[in-house]
Design a protein around this motif. Sequence first.
Motif, short mmCIF file in Angstrom:
data_model
loop_
_atom_site.label_atom_id
_atom_site.label_comp_id
_atom_site.label_asym_id
_atom_site.label_seq_id
_atom_site.Cartn_x
_atom_site.Cartn_y
_atom_site.Cartn_z
N SER A 118 -0.67 7.91 16.75
CA SER A 118 0.34 7.91 17.70
C SER A 118 1.14 9.45 17.66
O SER A 118 1.46 9.80 18.66
CB SER A 118 1.47 6.89 17.32
N LEU A 144 3.58 7.16 8.93
CA LEU A 144 4.70 6.35 8.48
C LEU A 144 4.91 6.30 7.04
O LEU A 144 4.14 6.17 6.39
CB LEU A 144 4.40 4.84 8.93
N ASP A 181 11.57 5.73 13.60
CA ASP A 181 10.83 5.21 14.50
C ASP A 181 11.06 3.69 14.45
O ASP A 181 11.07 3.06 13.53
CB ASP A 181 9.25 5.53 14.49
N ARG A 182 11.23 3.13 15.77
CA ARG A 182 11.55 1.67 15.89
C ARG A 182 10.47 1.21 17.02
O ARG A 182 10.13 1.95 17.69
CB ARG A 182 12.91 1.47 16.32
N PHE A 183 10.31 0.13 17.11
CA PHE A 183 9.29 -0.55 17.79
C PHE A 183 9.97 -0.65 19.13
O PHE A 183 11.14 -1.10 19.21
CB PHE A 183 8.48 -1.93 17.43
N VAL A 199 0.39 -0.08 12.49
CA VAL A 199 1.34 -0.86 13.56
C VAL A 199 0.97 -2.47 13.86
O VAL A 199 2.17 -2.96 13.85
CB VAL A 199 1.18 0.00 14.94
N PRO A 221 5.17 1.96 18.88
CA PRO A 221 5.94 2.62 18.13
C PRO A 221 6.98 3.44 19.20
O PRO A 221 6.18 3.76 20.33
CB PRO A 221 5.41 3.74 17.08
N SER A 222 8.25 3.72 18.85
CA SER A 222 9.02 4.29 20.19
C SER A 222 8.54 5.77 20.17
O SER A 222 8.83 6.44 21.44
CB SER A 222 10.45 4.68 19.76
N GLU A 224 12.58 -0.37 11.68
CA GLU A 224 12.53 0.96 11.64
C GLU A 224 11.68 1.46 10.55
O GLU A 224 11.87 1.16 9.39
CB GLU A 224 13.96 1.32 11.75
N ARG A 225 10.88 2.18 10.71
CA ARG A 225 10.19 2.95 9.66
C ARG A 225 10.37 4.63 9.87
O ARG A 225 10.24 5.11 11.20
CB ARG A 225 8.82 2.59 9.65
#
Lengths: 292, 292
Positions: free
Chosen positions: A100, A147, A163-165, A200, A237-238, A260-261
């Motif tokens: 990503s 991540l 990052d958040r989903f 993910v 992931p955002s 959130e990671r």
Amino acid sequence: MTIKQLRAFLAVAQSLSFAQACERLHLSQPALSLAIKTLEESLGGPLLVRTTRSVALTPEGEILLPIAQRLLADWDNAEELLRQHFTLQLGRVAIAAMPSFAANRLPQAIKAFRDRYPKINVAVHDVINEQVVDMVRDRRVELGVVLEPDNLDGLEFATLYLDRFVAVVPPDSALITRPEVSWDDLRDEPFIALQRPSTVRRLIEAQVGQLAVAFESHQFTTIGRMVGQGLGVSIVPSICTQQMRELGGHCIAMSKPTVERSIGLIQRSGIKLSAAAQALADTIRRSAQQVD
Amino acid sequence: MTIKQLRAFLAVAQSLSFAQACERLHLSQPALSLAIKTLEESLGGPLLVRTTRSVALTPEGEILLPIAQRLLADWDNAEELLRQHFTLQLGRVAIAAMPSFAANRLPQAIKAFRDRYPKINVAVHDVINEQVVDMVRDRRVELGVVLEPDNLDGLEFATLYLDRFVAVVPPDSALITRPEVSWDDLRDEPFIALQRPSTVRRLIEAQVGQLAVAFESHQFTTIGRMVGQGLGVSIVPSICTQQMRELGGHCIAMSKPTVERSIGLIQRSGIKLSAAAQALADTIRRSAQQVD
DNA sequence: CACACTTACGATATTCGTAAGGATT
DNA sequence: AATCCTTACGAATATCGTAAGTGTG
């Protein structure tokens, strides 16, 4: 035998004149005379025959001349090579990044890096998150973008983004008006997931349990296009937001509880990055700040 | 960047310890520390990362390590090679000698030389007198052994022996009881001569005019054996006396007027002989004195 | 006498080792 | 406390340049 002495010999041997060699070496005649004398003594015999009016090489001098040329050339080349590495005029960095990041953010960072340091060779390894960590551990790359891993021993991690989903739904989805969607909102739709093994995929499953996966792919690009074609929904992931939009997917924030990671740079701890890798890391950090 | 600095770096890089490197280098820790520091400054960046408890290489240090090894190995090899040449533990001499000398006197000189300097490669060129001079002029050999040439410019000649002609007659010859023979005494016999071009042949003809040559050969060995078989008589340089006897010829001194010419060493003037050539020349001179 | 290299010598720079300092185990 | 590397500083060493010396064209 010292470098200076050998340079002195070479200068005299090539010009067959102490006086001329002096100018080339920026040295006074006595200093040159002494340097040659010392060299001869250290080697055990005369290299030059000096009549008051002319200078000639002894047979041993003839033997030394080509050797001295090669020795000094090698020396200068080595010195120059190292200097180039330090000044980032030459070098090579290997970096591994999770797909990503490699697809969405890395290219522009590499572009900025390459514009600034055109002679540095950059090798990018676009591999899944776990392999990034392995490659850094195995020293196959100096830098990784991942991540944040659970097990950090021997590695240093520095966050770039949080990052958040986000949910990705087709443009004609009923959910599209919602400001945010919950995990449950997505259960009814056909789910398009990354194939295992993937961090993910694992994180999503940890959140919502076993998924009713309709389609799987290794690539976010494929997922985005599938969603765009109305085949189902996904969670990504955002960092992939822009990519999803371009592929026809519509992104919606996830409601709490959200996962959130940190996405960040990893490197082996206790070792120093090469000047090139350090510069690349800096560039990536700058690039991350600009996006945020 | 100096040799000492690079050696210091190599020692530290190999032992990954300043303290150990100190012993190997016979240097105090501060001196070593400074040497590394200076090296790093001259190259433009750090080569070693020193935590108080351990030393590690930077990526640039990793680049330098194999380079430093090769550089220093080449350096030491070159130094050793030159020293070996000066100490006559290694080297090569080329010498040219006229056939009579090459066959009669040179072998024992070479033997003595080789016993003393077994690692020096000796190349002997057994060619006619004129070619010896040419080879020395052309620098194809450093030394030559010739009859003293008329035209010496650019060459130095140093006498080894004074050579005169001697008559060679068959063992059953009537002349054999004579203490010496004249040129005329030999006119009646079939004459065995060296083939032209040959300095010996030329000198003999200059003395006695055109010869009634019965047989010709390029080799003194052949001449000696022919005389030994009773096919005729000949005149040879006194240097060949022993060889002639061994082949069955009987040597008799020539009565006055006799032709005397110096046999000696030639070399290019104004240049220095290699240590090996100098030693060979010395050996040949000693050998000549022993025979006389 | 001018040129080219060497020797002599005082000045300058480097490099060295001892002593002290700081950090880690 | 012991080990290991660095900093500080005075001493030994090496190198340099100016001046004088020597031999050649």
